[in-house]
Design an enzyme around this catalytic site. Structure first.
Site, PDB file in Angstrom:
ATOM      1  N   TYR A 154     -20.261 -56.326 -12.681  1.00 16.72           N
ATOM      2  CA  TYR A 154     -19.532 -55.712 -13.789  1.00 16.72           C
ATOM      3  C   TYR A 154     -19.529 -56.629 -15.026  1.00 16.72           C
ATOM      4  O   TYR A 154     -18.850 -56.352 -16.003  1.00 16.72           O
ATOM      5  CB  TYR A 154     -18.105 -55.374 -13.372  1.00 16.72           C
ATOM      6  N   TYR A 158     -14.308 -45.692 -12.228  1.00 13.41           N
ATOM      7  CA  TYR A 158     -13.084 -46.475 -12.037  1.00 13.41           C
ATOM      8  C   TYR A 158     -13.247 -47.875 -12.634  1.00 13.41           C
ATOM      9  O   TYR A 158     -12.276 -48.555 -12.940  1.00 13.41           O
ATOM     10  CB  TYR A 158     -12.717 -46.529 -10.550  1.00 13.41           C
ATOM     11  N   ARG A 159     -14.498 -48.284 -12.895  1.00 14.75           N
ATOM     12  CA  ARG A 159     -14.785 -49.641 -13.343  1.00 14.75           C
ATOM     13  C   ARG A 159     -16.239 -49.637 -13.783  1.00 14.75           C
ATOM     14  O   ARG A 159     -17.063 -48.940 -13.182  1.00 14.75           O
ATOM     15  CB  ARG A 159     -14.598 -50.550 -12.133  1.00 14.75           C
TER      16      ARG A 159
END
Ligand code: ADP
Length: 525
Positions: free
Chosen positions: A91, A468-469
Site C-alpha cells: 500500500y 477498504y484500503r
C-alpha cells in the site's frame, strides 16, 4: 537528497533541517539518498520514475519532540508524513503520497507502556511491533494472545490505524483498539474517550467516554499523529482447533460463503476465517515455475495439475475454534455437518492446547503468533518479487463473492496475472484481497500491475463495490468513488482537515484527503 519539499528552496530546507536536528539530534535526521532508500516504496507499481519520494526523514524520540517538529513544519509550511514502522507494504511502505514530504518515522518510540492481565489489554507506542508485543507477553508469562496481521514485523499502531486485520477472534484491529493519544497538527495533545480524564482509570476499558467519540477519525486519515494506542488482548483459550477444508470446484466458492455466513453471524466461528484460492495457497509451499513456465496467466490445466499434486483445493477454507475442548468439539461437529453437504469436500482438523505453537505461518497466525511466512509469496513468480493489492469489500453472500471473483480473475488474466486471491471473513462482509505479484525489475510487468489495479478498482466501483484500503497511487481514485451526494463524505473530511490542520502540514493526500494548501495536487502522482 534528490527531492525538495514543494515550494521550498534548498536554502530554506537546509535551515529547517538544522532546526529539526537541534530537536531530535542530527543523527536522527536522514537526508542522504543512500539512507532515504528505506523510505521509498519497494513495491511501487506503475511507471518507474521516482514518485512518492521523501525529501528527508526525521525520527523523534518523544511526544515533546513531535510537538517541536510540528512547530517548525508549520512555520516553514513543510509537509510531514508520519509512519510508525513504515512497513505498510503493498500500500506504499513508508513512502509519502506527496513527493517531497518529510517522513516522520516513529520507530524510536517503542515502549510497551502497560499490559493489564486482568482486563486484557496493552497500551503501546508507535514503534512496538507485533513481534515485540508477543515476545513481551511470553517473557512475562502472560496468558494473553495478540492478534498479528499476516506479516508480523509491522507495528500495532500502524496496522490498527490502517484498519488491518488478523486471524484470531480479535482479528478486527480497529474494533479492538481502545483509547488513543494524538498530537494534532497545532501541537495540542488529545486523549480519546475515557482518556480525557486526567487521572482516569478506564482509558482502555470503554472507548466512547462521554460525548462524541473520535478514535475512528484518526484511522486512515491525516488528522493527527497517534503517539499511544490501546489494544484489547484475547485471554489465552484452554484449547483450540484449526480446521482446513479443501474444495475441488471453482464454483464451490458460492456454497462455501453461504455455508460459512450463518456461523459467523451466530458466532460459532469467531475468528477471521479465510477462503484462499489455489494459487495463493500453493505459493505458501511451492513456486510458480514448478507448475508453469509459459507466458501469461497459469492455464486451468496447470492449476488442476498443481492442486492434485499438492493435495490442495481450488478453494481452501481455514478457521479456528477456541475454548474448552468439549465446546470446541461440539462446535466443530455442527460446522462439519454443514460443510459435508458440499460435494467432494475434504475436512481436516488439528487440535492444540492453548499454549501450543503450531507449525506453518497460517496456523500460527490463527494462534496469535506473528510470522513472516506471508512474504514467501514474493518468490512465487521469481525475480525481484513485489505485490500491490486490490482490496474491495464484498458483501457476505455467495453471489457477491462469485461476482468479485470472476471480475478479478478475468481482468488479472487479461493483464497477464494469475488470480492470487482470497476472502477473509468479517461478520457481514468479506475482505476480498487480490495480490498482483510482479517482478519489479521488469518494467513491463510493473506497468501492467499499475494499469491492472486501476482497472480493477474501476470495475469494482461500476459493480457497486468500494475499496477498504489502497496503495498511495490509487488513494484519490478510491476516495472519489465514495461519491454519494456529489462527494459529501470527502467534503466533510476536507472541512475537518482544514480546521484541524490549517497549514496543511500533516500527510497531504492521505486517503484522498487534501488540505487547502495542496488541493491542486489531487490526482497527480
Ligand atoms: P506498519 O505498522 O505496517 O509499519 P506504517 O507505519 O507503515 O504501518 O503505517 C501505515 C500508515 O498508517 C502510514 O502510511 C500512515 O498513513 C499511518 N500511520 C502510521 N502510524 C501513524 C501514526 N502514529 N500517526 C498517524 N498516522 C500513522
Amino acid at each position: 537528497m534528490s527531492v525538495l519539499p514543494p515550494h521550498c528552496s534548498a536554502q530554506r530546507f537546509h535551515e529547517a533541517l538544522r532546526l529539526f536536528g537541534s530537536i531530535v539530534g542530527e543523527t536522527h535526521v536522514v537526508v542522504s539518498d543512500n539512507e532515504l532508500i528505506e523510505y521509498a516504496d519497494p513495491f511501487a507499481p506503475g511507471p518507474q520514475e521516482p514518485r512518492f519520494a521523501a525529501s528527508a526523514a526525521i525520527l523523534p524520540g518523544s511526544v515533546d519532540e513531535i510537538r517541536e517538529v510540528l512547530r517548525i513544519a508549520r512555520s516553514y509550511r513543510l509537509p510531514l508524513w508520519p509512519v510508525s514502522t513504515g512497513r505498510n507494504y503493498a500500500y506504499g511502505g513508508a513512502a509519502p503520497r506527496l513527493s517531497g514530504s518529510i517522513v516522520v518515522d516513529l520507530r524510536r518510540m517503542n515502549r510497551i507502556l502497560e499490559v493489564d492481565e486482568t482486563l486484557g489489554y496493552a497500551l503501546v507506542e508507535p514503534g512496538v511491533t507485533y513481534f515485540d508485543l508477543h515476545e513481551h507477553l511470553r517473557a512475562r508469562g502472560a496468558k494473553l494472545w495478540i492478534d498479528p496481521p499476516a506479516a508480523g514485523w509491522g507495528s500495532v499502531v500502524g496496522n490498527t490505524l490502517e484498519r488491518g486485520f488478523g486471524y484470531t477472534p480479535y482479528g478486527d484491529h480497529a474494533a479492538m483498539q481502545c483509547g488513543m493519544e494524538v498530537v494534532l497538527a497545532t501541537g495540542d495533545i488529545v486523549r480519546t474517550g475515557m482518556g480525557g480524564i486526567e487521572i482516569g482509570r478506564s482509558w482502555q476499558l470503554y472507548k466512547p467516554g462521554f460525548g462524541p467519540s473520535y478514535d475512528a477519525m484518526f484511522m486512515q486519515s491525516n488528522f493527527g499523529i497517534v503517539t499511544k494506542l490501546g489494544i484489547a488482548l484475547m485471554p489465552r483459550p484452554a484449547s483450540y482447533l484449526l480446521a482446513h477444508l479443501r474444495f475441488g470446484g471453482e464454483a464451490d466458492l458460492e456454497a462455501i460463503v453461504e455455508t460459512l455466513r450463518p456461523f459467523k453471524l451466530d458466532e460459532t466461528i469467531r475468528n477471521h476465517a479465510v477462503v484462499e484460492g489455489a494459487v495463493r495457497f500453493a505459493a505458501g509451499v511451492s513456486s510458480r515455475g514448478e507448475w508453469y513456465d509459459g507466458q501469461g496467466p497459469m492455464p486451468e490445466s496447470a492449476i488442476d495439475a498443481m492442486t492434485k499434486r499438492l493435495g490442495i483445493g481450488r478453494w481452501n477454507l481455514r478457521f479456528g475454534l477456541y475454548g474448552e475442548p468439549e465446546i470446541v468439539e461440539a462446535q466443530f461437529s455442527v460446522v462439519k455437518r454443514a460443510f459435508s453437504r458440499v460435494r467432494g469436500v475434504r475436512i481436516e482438523a488439528a487440535r492444540y492446547a492453548g499454549d501450543a505453537r503450531p507449525e506453518g505461518g497460517g496456523d500460527r497466525n490463527m494462534a496469535g503468533i506473528p510470522t513472516m511466512t506471508a512474504f514467501r509469496m514474493l518468490d512465487w513468480r521469481g525475480g525481484a518479487g513485489a505485490h500491490v493489492d486490490f482490496s474491495p469489500i464484498c458483501p457476505f453472500t455467495g453471489r457477491d463473492a462469485m461476482r468479485q471473483y470472476w471480475l478479478a480473475k478475468t481482468r488479472c488474466a487479461e493483464y497477464g496475472f494469475d488470480y492470487y486471491g482470497g476472502f477473509t471473513a468479517g461478520t457481514r462482509h468479506l475482505h476480498h484481497i487480490v495480490a498482483t505479484i510482479f517482478d519489479r525489475d521488469d518494467a513491463g510487468q510493473t506497468d501492467a500491475a499499475g494499469d491492472l489495479l486501476r482497472v480493477l478498482i474501476s470495475d469494482a466501483r461500476a459493480a457497486g463495490y468500494g475499496q477498504y484500503r489502497t496503495h498511495l497511487a490509487y488513494m484519490d481514485l478510491a476516495a472519489a468513488q465514495y461519491d454519494f451526494n456529489d462527494g459529501a463524505l470527502l467534503r466533510l473530511s476536507e472541512t475537518i482537515k482544514d480546521t484541524l490542520d490549517p497549514d496543511g502540514i500533516l500527510a497531504p493526500g492521505k486517503s484522498g484527503i487534501w488540505p487547502r494548501a495542496w488541493r491542486d495536487r489531487r490526482g497527480y502522482t
